[in-house]
Design a protein around this motif. Structure first.
Motif, PDB file in Angstrom:
ATOM      1  N   ASN A  24       0.798  -1.222   0.000  1.00 36.94           N
ATOM      2  CA  ASN A  24       0.000   0.000   0.000  1.00 36.94           C
ATOM      3  C   ASN A  24       0.833   1.276   0.000  1.00 36.94           C
ATOM      4  O   ASN A  24       0.279   2.365  -0.108  1.00 36.94           O
ATOM      5  N   ILE A  25       2.140   1.161   0.131  1.00 39.75           N
ATOM      6  CA  ILE A  25       3.002   2.337   0.100  1.00 39.75           C
ATOM      7  C   ILE A  25       3.312   2.657  -1.353  1.00 39.75           C
ATOM      8  O   ILE A  25       3.933   1.851  -2.055  1.00 39.75           O
ATOM      9  N   THR A  26       2.859   3.818  -1.813  1.00 41.20           N
ATOM     10  CA  THR A  26       3.044   4.184  -3.215  1.00 41.20           C
ATOM     11  C   THR A  26       3.935   5.405  -3.392  1.00 41.20           C
ATOM     12  O   THR A  26       4.489   5.598  -4.463  1.00 41.20           O
ATOM     13  N   SER A  27       4.083   6.196  -2.376  1.00 38.29           N
ATOM     14  CA  SER A  27       4.899   7.405  -2.473  1.00 38.29           C
ATOM     15  C   SER A  27       6.382   7.046  -2.496  1.00 38.29           C
ATOM     16  O   SER A  27       6.861   6.268  -1.668  1.00 38.29           O
ATOM     17  N   ILE A  31       8.745   5.213   0.407  1.00 36.60           N
ATOM     18  CA  ILE A  31       9.559   4.025   0.119  1.00 36.60           C
ATOM     19  C   ILE A  31      11.012   4.282   0.474  1.00 36.60           C
ATOM     20  O   ILE A  31      11.674   3.447   1.084  1.00 36.60           O
ATOM     21  N   HIS A  32      11.511   5.452   0.123  1.00 30.91           N
ATOM     22  CA  HIS A  32      12.897   5.816   0.443  1.00 30.91           C
ATOM     23  C   HIS A  32      13.100   5.871   1.961  1.00 30.91           C
ATOM     24  O   HIS A  32      14.094   5.368   2.479  1.00 30.91           O
ATOM     25  N   ALA A  33      12.156   6.473   2.677  1.00 28.87           N
ATOM     26  CA  ALA A  33      12.255   6.574   4.132  1.00 28.87           C
ATOM     27  C   ALA A  33      12.243   5.189   4.778  1.00 28.87           C
ATOM     28  O   ALA A  33      13.045   4.906   5.679  1.00 28.87           O
ATOM     29  N   LEU A  34      11.360   4.322   4.312  1.00 27.48           N
ATOM     30  CA  LEU A  34      11.297   2.962   4.844  1.00 27.48           C
ATOM     31  C   LEU A  34      12.584   2.209   4.540  1.00 27.48           C
ATOM     32  O   LEU A  34      13.111   1.499   5.398  1.00 27.48           O
ATOM     33  N   ASP A  35      13.103   2.362   3.338  1.00 27.69           N
ATOM     34  CA  ASP A  35      14.337   1.691   2.954  1.00 27.69           C
ATOM     35  C   ASP A  35      15.484   2.090   3.884  1.00 27.69           C
ATOM     36  O   ASP A  35      16.253   1.240   4.326  1.00 27.69           O
ATOM     37  N   ILE A  88       4.707  -1.986   9.798  1.00 26.61           N
ATOM     38  CA  ILE A  88       5.334  -0.807   9.200  1.00 26.61           C
ATOM     39  C   ILE A  88       4.390   0.378   9.362  1.00 26.61           C
ATOM     40  O   ILE A  88       3.189   0.271   9.111  1.00 26.61           O
ATOM     41  N   GLU A  89       4.936   1.506   9.717  1.00 27.40           N
ATOM     42  CA  GLU A  89       4.160   2.744   9.798  1.00 27.40           C
ATOM     43  C   GLU A  89       4.988   3.858   9.174  1.00 27.40           C
ATOM     44  O   GLU A  89       6.088   4.156   9.643  1.00 27.40           O
ATOM     45  N   VAL A  90       4.492   4.405   8.065  1.00 25.67           N
ATOM     46  CA  VAL A  90       5.212   5.482   7.371  1.00 25.67           C
ATOM     47  C   VAL A  90       4.312   6.675   7.270  1.00 25.67           C
ATOM     48  O   VAL A  90       3.159   6.571   6.997  1.00 25.67           O
TER      49      VAL A  90
END
Length: 90
Positions: A24-27, A31-35, A88-90
């Motif tokens: 569900n993460i599309t931004s 994605i960069h922050a999670l990575d 995961i929480e972004v």
């Protein structure tokens, strides 16, 4: 002379619910922050804070990156070679 390598990183795996959250993460920024957060956890699985709970299962930990606004809940396998992301929480 032998080349110097950094510390060995743990492999990242996702629980079913975390994998659905990941879908569900599309931004691209999220994605960069999670990575970035996953790299931190894979290099040092002890970086997160332990979450109090039942001692029967693996110790659940929480890593929060306040700058990137990311929170990851995970546990580490017995041999410390795999980090299993549970939330995961972004």
């Amino acid at each position: 002379m032998t080349p110097q390598h950094g510390p060995r990183r743990a492999r990242i795996a996702f629980s079913d619910s975390a994998a659905k959250q990941l879908e569900n993460i599309t931004s691209e920024a999220e994605i960069h922050a999670l990575d970035r957060a996953l790299v931190v956890v894979s290099v040092d699985p002890d970086v997160g804070e332990p979450i109090p709970g039942d001692a029967a299962g693996p110790q659940l930990r929480q890593y929060t990156d306040d700058i990137e606004q990311v929170r990851v809940m995970y546990f580490v396998t017995a041999l410390r070679t795999v980090v299993v992301v549970a939330y995961i929480e972004v």
